[in-house]
Design an enzyme around this catalytic site. Structure first.
Site, PDB file in Angstrom:
ATOM      1  N   HIS A   1       0.830  -1.199   0.000  1.00 60.48           N
ATOM      2  CA  HIS A   1       0.000   0.000   0.000  1.00 60.48           C
ATOM      3  C   HIS A   1       0.876   1.265   0.000  1.00 60.48           C
ATOM      4  O   HIS A   1       0.737   2.137  -0.865  1.00 60.48           O
ATOM      5  CB  HIS A   1      -0.923  -0.023   1.224  1.00 60.48           C
ATOM      6  N   GLU A   2       1.780   1.332   0.953  1.00 61.22           N
ATOM      7  CA  GLU A   2       2.620   2.533   1.055  1.00 61.22           C
ATOM      8  C   GLU A   2       3.531   2.660  -0.163  1.00 61.22           C
ATOM      9  O   GLU A   2       3.823   3.763  -0.615  1.00 61.22           O
ATOM     10  CB  GLU A   2       3.435   2.525   2.352  1.00 61.22           C
TER      11      GLU A   2
ATOM     12  N   HIS B   1       1.670   4.474  -2.881  1.00 62.53           N
ATOM     13  CA  HIS B   1       1.754   5.934  -2.729  1.00 62.53           C
ATOM     14  C   HIS B   1       3.132   6.423  -3.182  1.00 62.53           C
ATOM     15  O   HIS B   1       3.259   7.444  -3.847  1.00 62.53           O
ATOM     16  CB  HIS B   1       1.556   6.331  -1.267  1.00 62.53           C
TER      17      HIS B   1
ATOM     18  N   HIS C   1       3.506   6.602  -6.942  1.00 65.46           N
ATOM     19  CA  HIS C   1       2.758   7.748  -7.451  1.00 65.46           C
ATOM     20  C   HIS C   1       3.637   8.999  -7.353  1.00 65.46           C
ATOM     21  O   HIS C   1       3.694   9.821  -8.263  1.00 65.46           O
ATOM     22  CB  HIS C   1       1.498   7.918  -6.585  1.00 65.46           C
TER      23      HIS C   1
HETATM   24 ZN    ZN Z   1      -3.082   5.196   1.812  1.00 67.56          ZN
END
Ligand code: ZN
Length: 681
Positions: A470-471, A474, A477
Site C-alpha cells: 500500500h505505502e 503511494h 505515485h
Molecule cells: Zn493510503
C-alpha cells in the site's frame, strides 16, 4: 548560527540527516518564512508579476525551499522523537500554521493569481500549469479570501470556532474513553487469548491496581468483544464503549458531544453558505472526483443494494451457528464479533500465524522490488553513501529501464521507541524541473514491523505485507511522476477520493499467486507458499464481507446525509438521520441508547466531513484498475506502462476521472470491487 552552517538550509540533493539537530529548526524555519513573506510582498507589488512565469513559478520556488527544510524535520519528528525535537517541532509548526492561514487570506495575492487565470496567454499554458493556477484559486476561495465584510469576519470567526469545537470533540472522546475501566475477575478471563492477558495486567498496573483491568482502548475492546466467553462482560464493555462521550451509559455528562455536534453542523452549514455552497456536502465535493451529491448517493445506494442481501444471509448463518453451536438463542450486538470469531475458526481452520514463516522481511522486500520492476520497468539499487537518521534506515535509487536515476526512496521498516505507530509514505523531495530548484522526487516509506532478533529474521504478517505494498503504491505515485511543478506532481493536488488508487491497487499483489510467488518464501526451507495455505487464505478473505460493507455504507451515508440535508430550522437531527440510514442499509439493529455519532471523530474532528464515502470510492477505482491486469495478465508490460503513463506519471495535473478513463478506456465500474469482496453475481 549562520545560515551557511545550518544543514536545513543547505542546497544539497538529499537532507544531511547525520547533521540535523533540534536547534537548527527554529532559525531555518524563521528564515524561510521571512523569505517567503518577502517574496509574496515583492510579487503582489510588482505589476509585471501577473503571468505564470513571473508569479506562479517564483511561488513554487519559495514553497519548494520551505518544504525542503520542513520535510526532514517532520520525518524526524515521526521517527526519532525526543523532548528537544518535539519542542522545536511544535514551535515551528505553530508558526507555519499561522503563516499559511495568513497566506490563504491574502487578498492581493489572490487577485494576482486571478489575473494570471484571466490573462490572454493562460490558454497557452501546459495542462499542469493551468491546473496549478486553478487549484490555487480554489484554495483561496475555500479559505474565504473573496468575501467582503461583514461576511469575511464572520467566516474567519466560524473557522476559529470550528477548530476549537473539533479539538473539544476529540478530547471528549479521549477523556470518556480513558475515564472508564472495569476490573475483571479470573473467571471472566475465560476465552481471552493468552497473548492478551499481559495487556490487561498492564492496564491494571497503570491504574495502581492488581489483576486484570478492561479498558475502552481499542485493543482491550477488540479482545473482549471477539473472545470473552462471558456474555455479561461483553455486554458491559459494549455498553460503555458505544455510549462514550454521550449522556447515556456510565459516562460523565460533561463529556457529552451532542451539543458540540449541533454547533459543528450549524457552523459548517453557515460557512458553506457564505462561500455560496448549498450545503457543507456540496462544499466538500468541490475538488473531489465524485463532484455531485447525486453521484455520491447513487454510488452508495447501488453498492448497498448489492451488499445488503449478502449481509442479511451472513447474519442469518451467524445466528444459526450461534444457536446451534454456542447456545446463544438470540444474537445481541455484543455477541456478533464473538460468534463471528468462533465461526471463522470453525470454517477456515486457519490462522495468520501460519503465514508468517513465509514472509521474512528481506524476501518480501526483494519480492516487492521484483513486482514493481515487472510492472513498471524500474529497479531499486541500494546506496551506502547516503546520510541516514538511524542504522535501520536504508536508501535506494530508483533506476529506469534506460539506466537513468529517476527517483530515490528511504525505507525505515522496524518499530522502535520514539517512532510514531502505523505506516506511512511521505514526501522528502518533490520533483521540480525549474532549474532554480531542480530536484528528483524522493519518498520516505515508514513502517512499524517487529524487528529481527539474533535468532530470527523479521517475519511479517500478511497484513504487514499488504501495508508495505500500500505505502509503496503511494511512493510510486510520487516517484514516477513526470510533472515538473511540485504542487501538481505525484500525490499533490490529486482529488482526496482518488488518491488511494495506486496504493490500494498495489495491495492486490498480496492476494494473487503470481505476486505471492515473488513475495513469499519460507525463511528456513526457502519454499514458496503451499497451495493449501493459499486456498485457505483466499477463502478467509471474503468472510463477512457483506457485513463489513454495510457497516461502511452506514457510516458513509450517515455522514453524507447529515451534511447534505442539514436545515438551520430543524437542526442536525442526528439520531433521527442515523435511524433513517440504518433502515436503508444496516442489518444489525443496535440498542436505542447506542451513540455512535458521538465518537465519529473522522467526520467531526478529522478531515472526512461529507467525505467518508471516499474510502469505498477509491476502492472502486483500484479494483477496476487491477481488473485491467486480470484481463491482460498480472504483469502485462503494456498495461503496466499505461498505468504508469496515465495514472502515476500525471499526478494531480488533470482530473482523476480523466486519468482513469485514459488508462481504462472507459469510466470506472463497480463490478471489480464487488468481485474483490466476493459479492459478484
Ligand atoms: Zn493510503
Amino acid at each position: 548560527m549562520t545560515n551557511s552552517l545550518n544543514p536545513l538550509l543547505a542546497e544539497t540533493s538529499l537532507p544531511a540527516f547525520d547533521a540535523i539537530r533540534a536547534d537548527h529548526i527554529a532559525p531555518a524555519i524563521d528564515y524561510l518564512i521571512r523569505d517567503y513573506e518577502q517574496c509574496v510582498a515583492d510579487l503582489v507589488t510588482n505589476p509585471q508579476a501577473r503571468d505564470f512565469a513571473q508569479l506562479m513559478a517564483p511561488m513554487e520556488r519559495v514553497q519548494t525551499r520551505l518544504n525542503r527544510a520542513w520535510a526532514p524535520v517532520g520525518h524526524l519528528h515521526g521517527t526519532m522523537d525526543s523532548p528537544a525535537l518535539r519542542e522545536a517541532y511544535s514551535a515551528a509548526e505553530e508558526k507555519l500554521t499561522e503563516f499559511y492561514t495568513a497566506l490563504g487570506q491574502n487578498r492581493d495575492l489572490y487577485e494576482a493569481v486571478l489575473a494570471v487565470s484571466q490573462s490572454p496567454d493562460f490558454a497557452s499554458l501546459s495542462r499542469a500549469e493551468r491546473t496549478l493556477v486553478e487549484d490555487s484559486l480554489r484554495g483561496f476561495r475555500l479559505s474565504g479570501v473573496a468575501l467582503q465584510e461583514p461576511e469575511r469576519s464572520r467566516f474567519a470567526a466560524i473557522q476559529t470556532e470550528l477548530s476549537k469545537l473539533s479539538t473539544a470533540f476529540s478530547e471528549a472522546v479521549l477523556d470518556s474513553t480513558d475515564a472508564w475501566s472495569y476490573s475483571m475477575s479470573e473467571t471472566e478471563l475465560a476465552g481471552l487469548p493468552a497473548s492478551a492477558l499481559p495487556m490487561f495486567q498492564q492496564y491494571a498496573k497503570e491504574h495502581g491496581q492488581e489483576g486484570w483491568l478492561a479498558t475502552l482502548k481499542s485493543p482491550s475492546v477488540q479482545a473482549i468483544m471477539s473472545f470473552a466467553d462471558n456474555r455479561k462482560l461483553r455486554e458491559t464493555v459494549y455498553t460503555a464503549y458505544h455510549t462514550r462521550a454521550s449522556d447515556q451509559g456510565p459516562h460523565d455528562p460533561k463529556h457529552d458531544n451532542a451539543s458540540r455536534i449541533e454547533q459543528i453542523m450549524a457552523l459548517r452549514h453557515e460557512s458553506a453558505n457564505l462561500l455560496d455552497f448549498a450545503s457543507a456536502a456540496h462544499e466538500s465535493l468541490d475538488g473531489k472526483m465524485a463532484a455531485t451529491p447525486e453521484r455520491v448517493l447513487d454510488f452508495l445506494h447501488d453498492l448497498a443494494a448489492k451488499a445488503r442481501p449478502v449481509a442479511v444471509k451472513e447474519l442469518a448463518e451467524l445466528g444459526e451457528f450461534a444457536r446451534t453451536t454456542l447456545g446463544i438463542e438470540t444474537l445481541m450486538p455484543w455477541d456478533v464479533n464473538y460468534a463471528a470469531e468462533k465461526l471463522r475458526e470453525h470454517r477456515f481452520d486457519f490462522s495468520e500465524e501460519d503465514l508468517k514463516p513465509y514472509f521474512p522481511v528481506e524476501q518480501v522486500m526483494s519480492g516487492l522490488f521484483a513486482v514493481v520492476g515487472r510492472l513498471f520497468g524500474v529497479q531499486f539499487v541500494a546506496r551506502s553513501d547516503v546520510a541516514l537518521w538511524h542504522p535501520d534506515a536504508r536508501f535506494y535509487d530508483v533506476v529506469d529501464a534506460d539506466g537513468s536515476v529517476r527517483a530515490g526512496v528511504y525505507l525505515d521498516l522496524y518499530a522502535r521507541t520514539g517512532k510514531r505507530g502505523g505506516a506511512w509514505m511521505d514526501v522528502c523531495r518533490a520533483r521540480a524541473d525549474d532549474p532554480a530548484i531542480a530536484q528528483k522526487p524522493v519518498a520516505f516509506l515508514v513502517c512499524n514491523f517487529p524487528p529481527p532478533t539474533p535468532d530470527l529474521p523479521a517475519l511479517l504478517t500478511h497484513d504487514d505485507v499488504i501495508t508495505l505494498l500500500h505505502e509503496c503504491g503511494h511512493g510510486l505515485h510520487h516517484m514516477l511522476t513526470e510533472i515538473g511543478w511540485p504542487s501538481v506532481g505525484g500525490i499533490s493536488g490529486v482529488e482526496w477520493d482518488a488518491v488511494e488508487l495506486p496504493s490500494q491497487f498495489m495491495e492486490n499483489y498480496a492476494w494473487c499467486r503470481e505476486g505471492l510467488d515473488l513475495l513469499a518464501r519460507h525463511y528456513q526451507t526457502g519454499e514458496p507458499l503451499p497451495q493449501d495455505l493459499f486456498d485457505k487464505m483466499l477463502a478467509a478473505r471474503h468472510f463477512h464481507a457483506g457485513l463489513f460493507l454495510v457497516r461502511q455504507l452506514e457510516f458513509a451515508l450517515f455522514d453524507f446525509r447529515l451534511h447534505l440535508d442539514y436545515q438551520p430550522e430543524g437542526g442536525a437531527r442526528v439520531m433521527e438521520r442515523l435511524a433513517e440510514v440504518r433502515k436503508q442499509v444496516a442489518v444489525i439493529e443496535p440498542p436505542s441508547w447506542q451513540r455512535f455519532p458521538n465518537t465519529f471523530t473522522h467526520i467531526f474532528s478529522g478531515g472526512y466531513a461529507a467525505g467518508y464515502y471516499s474510502y469505498l470510492w477509491a476502492e472502486v477505482l483500484s479494483a477496476d484498475a487491477f481488473a485491467a491486469f486480470e484481463e491482460n495478465g498480472l504483469f502485462d508490460a503494456s498495461t503496466g506502462q499505461r498505468f504508469r503513463d496515465e495514472i502515476l506519471a500525471v499526478g494531480g495535473s488533470r482530473p482523476a476521472l480523466e486519468s482513469f478513463i485514459a488508462f481504462r478506456g472507459r469510466e470506472p465500474e463497480t463490478d471489480a470491487l464487488l468481485r474483490s469482496y466476493g459479492l459478484a453475481a
